[in-house]
Write an enzyme that holds these catalytic residues in place. Sequence first.
Site, PDB file in Angstrom:
ATOM      1  N   GLU A 264      36.890  40.038  37.419  1.00 46.10           N
ATOM      2  CA  GLU A 264      35.971  40.293  38.531  1.00 46.10           C
ATOM      3  C   GLU A 264      36.481  39.688  39.838  1.00 46.10           C
ATOM      4  O   GLU A 264      36.379  40.298  40.892  1.00 46.10           O
ATOM      5  CB  GLU A 264      34.598  39.700  38.168  1.00 46.10           C
ATOM      6  CG  GLU A 264      33.529  39.800  39.229  1.00 46.10           C
ATOM      7  CD  GLU A 264      33.013  41.219  39.442  1.00 46.10           C
ATOM      8  OE1 GLU A 264      33.457  42.144  38.744  1.00 46.10           O
ATOM      9  OE2 GLU A 264      32.174  41.399  40.341  1.00 46.10           O
TER      10      GLU A 264
ATOM     11  N   THR B 159      31.703  56.592  47.464  1.00 45.59           N
ATOM     12  CA  THR B 159      32.144  55.315  46.908  1.00 45.59           C
ATOM     13  C   THR B 159      31.783  55.177  45.428  1.00 45.59           C
ATOM     14  O   THR B 159      32.193  54.236  44.765  1.00 45.59           O
ATOM     15  CB  THR B 159      31.600  54.133  47.729  1.00 45.59           C
ATOM     16  OG1 THR B 159      32.297  52.945  47.354  1.00 45.59           O
ATOM     17  CG2 THR B 159      30.109  53.946  47.509  1.00 45.59           C
TER      18      THR B 159
END
Length: 538
Positions: free
Chosen positions: A359, A487
Site C-alpha cells: 500500500e 479513474t
Amino acid sequence: MMRLSCTLLLLGLSSPSWAGVTVQQAGLVVPAAYASRRDDAQKIFVTSYNAYKEFTFGHDDLSPVSEGFSDGRNGWGASIVDAMPTMFIMGLEDIFEEAVNFSSTIDFSKSQTLFETTIRYIGGLLSSYELSGEKYPVLVAKAKEVADKMAFGWVGSNEMPYGFMDFSTNTPTIDTSNIAKAGTLSLEWFTLSKYTGNTTYADLTAKSVKHIANLASPLPGLAAQGIDPTSGNAVGSYVTWGGGSDSYFEYLIKYARLTNTDDPIYLDTWKARSLRGTAVDSSIKTLLRNSTVGNHLYFADFDGSSIRHVGSHLACFHAGNWLLGGKLLGNQTIINIALELNEGCWNTYASTATGIGPEAFAFISSDGNYTGGNRISASQLQFYNQHRFYITSSAYIMRPEVLESNFHAWRVTGDTKYLDRAAGAIDSFNKFLPTTIAFTALNDVDSINGGFIDDMESFWFAEVLKYLYLTFDDPVHISLDNYVFNTECQPFKAPSALDSYNGKLVPAEPFTVQSGSLPEISPNPFLPMPLKKIINPE
Ligand SMILES: *[C@@H]1O[C@H](CO)[C@@H](O)[C@H](O)[C@H]1NC(C)=O
Ligand SMILES: *[C@@H]1O[C@H](CO)[C@@H](O)[C@H](O)[C@H]1NC(C)=O
Ligand SMILES: *[C@@H]1O[C@H](CO)[C@@H](O)[C@H](O)[C@H]1NC(C)=O
Ligand SMILES: *[C@@H]1O[C@H](CO)[C@@H](O)[C@H](O)[C@H]1NC(C)=O
Ligand SMILES: *[C@@H]1O[C@H](CO)[C@@H](O)[C@H](O)[C@H]1NC(C)=O
C-alpha cells in the site's frame, strides 16, 4: 453548412485513425503465447463475481473470508454497477443484463458521499450505456437521477461541491474536501451532459476544476491537497501524486482528450504552454528523486516546506497518466520519465514474497530519508539496501494502479516484458488471494502467511481484472486511441484525436455537447416507466 454536415458524418465514424496523434503502438498484436492469460483474468473475475452474487448480491462488497458483506459505498450495490462495463468487455452477456436490470432499480435516496459516487456509479452506468451500443437508456436515466441529487452539493454560487451529501434530503453536509473529490467528476459529468443534452452537469464540474487550477498553489501547477468547499480556499499545502490529490491531476489531461476542448486551462495546468508553471514541470523539478541504491526514480511528496521520501500504490497511476500525456503532447522526455516511474512501481511487486506490491513505501535519496513519520528501522534499511525502497504499509487491498500503468506501458511501447509482468501478477493473485469462495485482500504482501483482510473492493472487478484482461486482449479492443478511462477504469468513447495537443489548440473538428441528440428512447426493456418521465420529472 457543408463543414457542419461533414463534421457530423465524421463524428459517426467509429475509427478515428484517419487523423490525429496516436497513443498506442501501431499494429500491436498480443503474441499467441499469451493468449490463455486473458482467459485467466476472466476466470478470476467469474469466480469472484459468482461468489459475490451467491453471498451478497445487492450489497456493495463481498467479505470473502467471513462470507458476509460491507456497504461502504452507499449500499447501492457498488460491485454490480462498477463491474458492469467489465462484464460487457469480457462478453459476459447474461450477468451484464442482470446488472442492467439491477441498476434500473437502485434507490438513490439514501446514504452519502460525492467522489466515489461519481467514479463508481455514474462512471459504471454511463460507460455501460456506451459500451452496449446505447441499448439501455435506463442507464443514462439512473446516472441522471443520482447526479441531480449530487448537484445540490454545489451550494449557492460556490464553485466547489461539498464532499458529502445526505441523499435522503439532498442536503450537503459540511466538511473539508480535497482536490481529488472535487476534481474527479468532470469526465463523467461531461458524458452525462452529452447524453442528456443538459450542459449543467459539465458546467458545474468544469467550474470546480478551473477553480482548483486557478488557486495559488504550493508548487507551480501542483495544487494543495485540501480544500474548503464553503470558501473554495486551499487547506494546508500538502502536494502529492497520491491519494486525496491523484485523480485531479489525472483528469486534467484526460478531460482535454475526452472533450477536445479549446479551453487551454486543462492542458496548461498539466503541461503545455503555461507561463505559470505546470504540474509536469514542477514534478520534474521538485519532486523527482533517485534512490541512493539502484538509482530508481520516484516522485516524492512535498509537505509545504520539506520533501517527503514516500510513495504509494495509489500514486503509481502516474506512470500511465504520463505515458498518455507524453504521447498526446509528443514529448519523449515525459514518456521516458513515465517508463522509469513505472519501473519503480513494478519493482514494489517484484521485490516482495508474494509478488504483489504494498500500500505504501518509502525510499532514501541523496537529499535524505525524511518521511514525516517514523525513523527507518534496521529491517527496513536491510530491505531498502536489497530492493531500493522499503515498505511502510504492507497491505494489498486489491488496488489496480501498478497494473494500470503496466497496461499503458504495454499498449504504448509494445514491449512484451509488460505482458510477462501482468502474467506474473495473475499467478500471484491465484496463489495468494483465494479464500474458500473468492479472492481477498492481504495484510502483508511480504509474507506468504500474513493473513487476509476480509473485503473484496468493487475496484477489483472494475479495475484490476479489466486492466489485466485488456492487457492480454486484442489492442484494438478498447484502444487508448478511441477511449479515455475514468479513474475507476471505466472507458468513455473519445472523439478523434487532434493533430496536436501541444501548441495552438484548434480543434480538428468541433466537439460540442450533443444537445437535443439524446438517443431516441425506445420503450425501456426493463423499466415499465418511460425514460422521459425520469429525465423530466415535471
Ligand atoms: C431483465 O429484466 C427483463 C424484464 O423484466 C427480463 O425479461 C430479463 O429476463 C431480465 N434479464 C436478466 C438476465 O435477469
Ligand atoms: C439540468 O440539470 C440541473 C442539475 O440537476 C437542473 O437543476 C436543471 O433544471 C436541468 N436543466 C434542464 C433544462 O433540465
Ligand atoms: C518535454 O517536456 C519537458 C518537461 O516538461 C520539457 O523540458 C521539454 O522542453 C519538452 N520537450 C519538447 C520538445 O517540448
Ligand atoms: C538519477 O541518476 C542518474 C544517474 O546518476 C542521473 O542521470 C539522473 O539525472 C538522476 N535523476 C534525478 C532525478 O536525480
Ligand atoms: C536518515 O536521515 C537522518 C537525518 O538526516 C540520518 O541521521 C540517518 O542516518 C538517515 N538514515 C538512513 C538510513 O540513511
